[in-house]
Design a protein around this motif. Sequence first.
Motif, PDB file in Angstrom:
ATOM      1  N   ASP A  40      -4.432  -1.955 -18.754  1.00  0.00           N
ATOM      2  CA  ASP A  40      -4.164  -3.346 -19.115  1.00  0.00           C
ATOM      3  C   ASP A  40      -2.663  -3.550 -19.222  1.00  0.00           C
ATOM      4  N   GLY A  41      -2.247  -4.820 -19.259  1.00  0.00           N
ATOM      5  CA  GLY A  41      -0.850  -5.108 -19.503  1.00  0.00           C
ATOM      6  C   GLY A  41      -0.480  -4.683 -20.912  1.00  0.00           C
ATOM      7  N   ALA A  42       0.764  -4.249 -21.110  1.00  0.00           N
ATOM      8  CA  ALA A  42       1.186  -3.819 -22.439  1.00  0.00           C
ATOM      9  C   ALA A  42       2.685  -4.027 -22.602  1.00  0.00           C
ATOM     10  N   VAL A  43       3.068  -4.471 -23.809  1.00  0.00           N
ATOM     11  CA  VAL A  43       4.479  -4.639 -24.133  1.00  0.00           C
ATOM     12  C   VAL A  43       4.725  -4.103 -25.534  1.00  0.00           C
ATOM     13  N   VAL A  44       5.947  -3.665 -25.779  1.00  0.00           N
ATOM     14  CA  VAL A  44       6.381  -3.313 -27.122  1.00  0.00           C
ATOM     15  C   VAL A  44       7.410  -4.354 -27.530  1.00  0.00           C
ATOM     16  N   ILE A  45       7.224  -4.914 -28.724  1.00  0.00           N
ATOM     17  CA  ILE A  45       8.085  -5.989 -29.215  1.00  0.00           C
ATOM     18  C   ILE A  45       8.863  -5.475 -30.419  1.00  0.00           C
ATOM     19  N   LEU A  46      10.181  -5.579 -30.348  1.00  0.00           N
ATOM     20  CA  LEU A  46      11.067  -5.131 -31.425  1.00  0.00           C
ATOM     21  C   LEU A  46      12.049  -6.249 -31.721  1.00  0.00           C
ATOM     22  N   ASP A  47      12.146  -6.623 -33.007  1.00  0.00           N
ATOM     23  CA  ASP A  47      13.032  -7.725 -33.413  1.00  0.00           C
ATOM     24  C   ASP A  47      12.746  -8.994 -32.623  1.00  0.00           C
ATOM     25  N   GLY A  48      11.467  -9.226 -32.322  1.00  0.00           N
ATOM     26  CA  GLY A  48      11.064 -10.468 -31.660  1.00  0.00           C
ATOM     27  C   GLY A  48      11.260 -10.477 -30.164  1.00  0.00           C
ATOM     28  N   ILE A 122       3.457  -0.799 -35.199  1.00  0.00           N
ATOM     29  CA  ILE A 122       3.968   0.555 -34.997  1.00  0.00           C
ATOM     30  C   ILE A 122       5.389   0.616 -35.552  1.00  0.00           C
ATOM     31  N   VAL A 123       5.955   1.786 -35.524  1.00  0.00           N
ATOM     32  CA  VAL A 123       7.367   1.962 -35.847  1.00  0.00           C
ATOM     33  C   VAL A 123       8.058   2.456 -34.581  1.00  0.00           C
ATOM     34  N   PHE A 124       9.098   1.743 -34.160  1.00  0.00           N
ATOM     35  CA  PHE A 124       9.802   2.073 -32.919  1.00  0.00           C
ATOM     36  C   PHE A 124      11.300   2.074 -33.192  1.00  0.00           C
ATOM     37  N   GLN A 125      11.951   3.160 -32.837  1.00  0.00           N
ATOM     38  CA  GLN A 125      13.381   3.316 -33.106  1.00  0.00           C
ATOM     39  C   GLN A 125      13.694   3.101 -34.589  1.00  0.00           C
ATOM     40  N   GLY A 126      12.765   3.576 -35.418  1.00  0.00           N
ATOM     41  CA  GLY A 126      12.948   3.502 -36.861  1.00  0.00           C
ATOM     42  C   GLY A 126      12.720   2.133 -37.460  1.00  0.00           C
ATOM     43  N   LYS A 127      12.220   1.169 -36.684  1.00  0.00           N
ATOM     44  CA  LYS A 127      12.004  -0.186 -37.178  1.00  0.00           C
ATOM     45  C   LYS A 127      10.553  -0.617 -36.980  1.00  0.00           C
ATOM     46  N   PRO A 128      10.088  -1.605 -37.804  1.00  0.00           N
ATOM     47  CA  PRO A 128       8.749  -2.160 -37.582  1.00  0.00           C
ATOM     48  C   PRO A 128       8.709  -2.851 -36.220  1.00  0.00           C
ATOM     49  N   ALA A 129       7.667  -2.587 -35.480  1.00  0.00           N
ATOM     50  CA  ALA A 129       7.529  -3.174 -34.152  1.00  0.00           C
ATOM     51  C   ALA A 129       6.058  -3.447 -33.875  1.00  0.00           C
ATOM     52  N   ILE A 130       5.808  -3.964 -32.682  1.00  0.00           N
ATOM     53  CA  ILE A 130       4.438  -4.305 -32.279  1.00  0.00           C
ATOM     54  C   ILE A 130       4.192  -3.769 -30.875  1.00  0.00           C
ATOM     55  N   VAL A 131       3.011  -3.239 -30.654  1.00  0.00           N
ATOM     56  CA  VAL A 131       2.553  -2.965 -29.302  1.00  0.00           C
ATOM     57  C   VAL A 131       1.388  -3.919 -29.036  1.00  0.00           C
ATOM     58  N   SER A 132       1.502  -4.657 -27.949  1.00  0.00           N
ATOM     59  CA  SER A 132       0.466  -5.624 -27.592  1.00  0.00           C
ATOM     60  C   SER A 132      -0.138  -5.264 -26.245  1.00  0.00           C
ATOM     61  N   VAL A 133      -1.449  -5.272 -26.191  1.00  0.00           N
ATOM     62  CA  VAL A 133      -2.172  -5.010 -24.954  1.00  0.00           C
ATOM     63  C   VAL A 133      -2.759  -6.326 -24.472  1.00  0.00           C
ATOM     64  N   ILE A 134      -2.529  -6.625 -23.194  1.00  0.00           N
ATOM     65  CA  ILE A 134      -2.900  -7.928 -22.646  1.00  0.00           C
ATOM     66  C   ILE A 134      -3.879  -7.741 -21.499  1.00  0.00           C
ATOM     67  N   ARG A 135      -4.947  -8.498 -21.533  1.00  0.00           N
ATOM     68  CA  ARG A 135      -5.935  -8.436 -20.453  1.00  0.00           C
ATOM     69  C   ARG A 135      -6.217  -9.844 -19.926  1.00  0.00           C
ATOM     70  N   ASP A 136      -6.170  -9.976 -18.607  1.00  0.00           N
ATOM     71  CA  ASP A 136      -6.556 -11.226 -17.949  1.00  0.00           C
ATOM     72  C   ASP A 136      -8.078 -11.328 -18.009  1.00  0.00           C
ATOM     73  N   VAL A 137      -8.584 -12.347 -18.700  1.00  0.00           N
ATOM     74  CA  VAL A 137     -10.034 -12.482 -18.878  1.00  0.00           C
ATOM     75  C   VAL A 137     -10.594 -13.641 -18.071  1.00  0.00           C
ATOM     76  N   SER A 138      -9.884 -14.025 -17.020  1.00  0.00           N
ATOM     77  CA  SER A 138     -10.340 -15.147 -16.187  1.00  0.00           C
ATOM     78  C   SER A 138     -11.740 -14.902 -15.642  1.00  0.00           C
ATOM     79  N   GLU A 139     -11.946 -13.734 -15.022  1.00  0.00           N
ATOM     80  CA  GLU A 139     -13.245 -13.446 -14.415  1.00  0.00           C
ATOM     81  C   GLU A 139     -14.324 -13.306 -15.470  1.00  0.00           C
ATOM     82  N   ARG A 140     -13.986 -12.662 -16.584  1.00  0.00           N
ATOM     83  CA  ARG A 140     -14.977 -12.516 -17.648  1.00  0.00           C
ATOM     84  C   ARG A 140     -15.410 -13.875 -18.170  1.00  0.00           C
ATOM     85  N   ASN A 141     -14.434 -14.777 -18.369  1.00  0.00           N
ATOM     86  CA  ASN A 141     -14.772 -16.104 -18.865  1.00  0.00           C
ATOM     87  C   ASN A 141     -15.614 -16.882 -17.864  1.00  0.00           C
TER      88      ASN A 141
END
Length: 304
Positions: A40-48, A122-141
């Motif tokens: 799936d798509g995935a991003v890590v978000i740090l400081d927004g 999560i914690v990334f580079q010593g700071k609070p962060a987020i890992v987000s997993v993204i899935r296209d649900v067009s076909e499922r919907n």
Amino acid sequence: MLPVSPFSDFRRTAVSDLDPSVAPRQSEESLNSIVEGLSDGAVVILDGEVVVCNKVVEEIWGYPRERFLGTSPIEYLHPDDRARAGERIKKVVAGGPTELGEYLAVRADGDVVPVEISSAHIVFQGKPAIVSVIRDVSERNKQNEAILESETRLVEAQRLSHVGSWEWGITEDRITWSEELYRIYGLDPNDFAASYEAFLERVHPEDRERTDSSVRAALQTGEPFLFDERIVRPDGSVRVLESRGRVITDSDGRPVKMIGACHDVTERKKAEESVGHPHAASARRRHDLVGVVKRSERSGDLLG
């Protein structure tokens, strides 16, 4: 049957690796490897801002991954969803539980597609962060919409034809009725605990033993059944049903389920019994013929 979460596989693998108690010990290279390896798509978000982005994100949005780095992920969502997404991000960054939600993503070509996003702290580079997993649900919907449309058509078809369907889970003695079958029986789904015994109680007393015997014979032989039965509604009115069903067995041949349908033929039966109706006339002629044959047999006059 919709899945509880489209990210269950991710939670069993990657999220356990990115748990707050484990992630601080991970190197940036390890985290990048995990994110890049997801289907799936995935991003890590740090400081927004997005600091890690995998290839699948490119495929979902149609932008090169470099476009996302150093930008806010919220700007790639539909304006109507940005405030809601922003609030959820704040909760997760603060150490809140994993958030799962559906949003509209605006692609590079302007198309809008539904995506389901699961975000974990999560914690990334010593700071609070987020890992987000993204899935296209067009076909499922689309599939879900097709199922709902099909179910709607089935409900309407059953209503128009006065046919209700049912399913009996034999092991757990759990019966599922369609909306039309509840209407035929004059019962409220919220007030009726469907079970085999409860069903038999609604069968007319004079038909109950025969109905029970037919069902049990089907369980023993595995043969489908078809019979007429009378039921008694809560208001005392009687309806005539043409009931049919078949048994489903497991790999060892044991019956585990029975499915079938009931057709409310009350009005047809009344019409057949009415004077002058062709079916009624035919039935009377058959009755008269049987009577003539029996009388002739007794008198010895049959065939001379």
